[in-house]
Design a protein around this motif. Structure first.
Motif, PDB file in Angstrom:
ATOM      1  N   GLU A 161     -35.113   1.113  44.277  1.00  0.00           N
ATOM      2  CA  GLU A 161     -34.497   1.092  42.949  1.00  0.00           C
ATOM      3  C   GLU A 161     -34.201  -0.331  42.478  1.00  0.00           C
ATOM      4  N   ASP A 176     -30.520   1.036  33.690  1.00  0.00           N
ATOM      5  CA  ASP A 176     -30.496   2.485  33.847  1.00  0.00           C
ATOM      6  C   ASP A 176     -31.822   3.111  33.424  1.00  0.00           C
ATOM      7  N   THR A 177     -32.425   2.562  32.378  1.00  0.00           N
ATOM      8  CA  THR A 177     -33.713   3.072  31.921  1.00  0.00           C
ATOM      9  C   THR A 177     -34.791   2.860  32.985  1.00  0.00           C
ATOM     10  N   ARG A 179     -34.341   2.499  36.258  1.00  0.00           N
ATOM     11  CA  ARG A 179     -34.095   3.400  37.394  1.00  0.00           C
ATOM     12  C   ARG A 179     -34.573   4.819  37.067  1.00  0.00           C
ATOM     13  N   SER A 180     -34.239   5.295  35.871  1.00  0.00           N
ATOM     14  CA  SER A 180     -34.615   6.649  35.479  1.00  0.00           C
ATOM     15  C   SER A 180     -36.132   6.804  35.421  1.00  0.00           C
ATOM     16  N   ARG A 183     -37.577   6.817  39.023  1.00  0.00           N
ATOM     17  CA  ARG A 183     -37.358   8.099  39.708  1.00  0.00           C
ATOM     18  C   ARG A 183     -38.307   9.164  39.172  1.00  0.00           C
ATOM     19  N   ARG A 184     -38.528   9.153  37.866  1.00  0.00           N
ATOM     20  CA  ARG A 184     -39.406  10.161  37.262  1.00  0.00           C
ATOM     21  C   ARG A 184     -40.844  10.004  37.753  1.00  0.00           C
ATOM     22  N   THR A 194     -34.511   7.035  46.051  1.00  0.00           N
ATOM     23  CA  THR A 194     -33.113   6.652  46.188  1.00  0.00           C
ATOM     24  C   THR A 194     -32.774   6.419  47.647  1.00  0.00           C
TER      25      THR A 194
END
Length: 281
Positions: A161, A176-177, A179-180, A183-184, A194
């Motif tokens: 991450e 945050d964008t 990381r999101s 993950r996607r 994670t």
């Protein structure tokens, strides 16, 4: 650097060759797969079990991947030209690697770059990515680039991450964008990024998943992928191709270096860098 000795590499490679024969993989393709694996192990210094897993499992993945038919996927009409390579030539000292190569890839197309070991596949991709300069020729990219190397490309002491945040920042993404999005993309490869594991402790296959996710961050227009499936198991290898088809349907231009391609309907164009196929000049 792995503490496994080259002699053990040879035993693993011999077992892989036997398993490929058992699965009925074409002799020439099997020899090429073994040679590619040997090159990767030599260059990376890693243990074959860590990178590829047991010979039987990797052979089954290869046999499945070359025998699996492509499902029906949505394919829009190709869009504008995203990558143009014209007259690309490269020489290292007296060794000519590339000679007068041309490639055009449009939005919504996948181009495969194939060829034997040492034919210049990775060199060509690095030139397209702007990481190496040709002796002759020119590359024009219309849009942004995401690049996935065959090895390397990660920071040993960062967790996945943290890679997302670092690379995302370079592509204008908030923490945050990034990381999101990471993950996607990772979920599409059946991987949970994670946790506190640093890149140096990830398996070879998981590091390649990380590299592939990083290549897709920021929604680039052109994706340059250098055998990104090294160390993937059978399921993840198929997930990888589904990801490529999704990117193509979304209008991305994709160039993928591969040695497992035997069904040309998986891609839109093939650039063969075998010596007999390169222009003479």
């Amino acid at each position: 650097m792995s503490d496994e000795q080259p002699a053990n590499h040879e035993g693993w490679l011999a077992a892989l060759a036997g398993e490929l024969r058992r699965h009925g993989v074409d002799r020439d393709l099997a020899g090429h797969v073994v040679a590619e694996a040997a090159t990767h192990l030599r260059d990376s210094g890693e243990a074959p079990l860590r990178v590829f897993g047991p010979p039987a499992s990797y052979a089954a993945a290869v046999a499945d991947s070359v025998g699996a038919a492509q499902p029906q996927v949505y394919r829009a009409a190709p869009g504008p030209v995203r990558l143009e390579a014209r007259g690309i030539s490269k020489r290292y000292r007296r060794h000519r690697v590339l000679t007068g190569l041309d490639l055009t890839v449009r939005a919504g197309e996948i181009a495969a770059v194939v060829g034997a070991n040492g034919s210049g596949k990775s060199t060509f991709l690095r030139i397209c990515a702007g990481l190496a300069s040709p002796d002759r020729g020119q590359v024009r990219v219309h849009g942004t680039i995401g690049y996935c190397p065959q090895s390397g490309g990660t920071n040993d002491f960062l967790v996945p991450e943290e890679h997302f945040v670092l690379v995302g920042a370079g592509r204008g993404l908030a923490r945050d964008t990034a990381r999101s999005a990471g993950r996607r993309h990772a979920a599409g490869l059946d991987w949970d990024p994670t946790g506190p594991t640093q890149a140096r402790h990830l398996s070879g296959g998981t590091r390649q998943k990380l590299n592939l996710v990083l290549a897709g961050l920021g929604d680039p227009d052109v994706l340059l992928l250098d055998e990104p499936y090294q160390g993937f198991d059978r399921g993840t290898y198929l997930d990888f191709w589904h990801q490529l088809w999704d990117w193509r349907a979304a209008g991305k231009a994709i160039v993928v270096v591969t040695h497992l391609l035997n069904q040309l309907d998986r891609v839109d164009t093939v650039l063969d860098l075998s010596p007999s196929r390169q222009p003479v000049g």
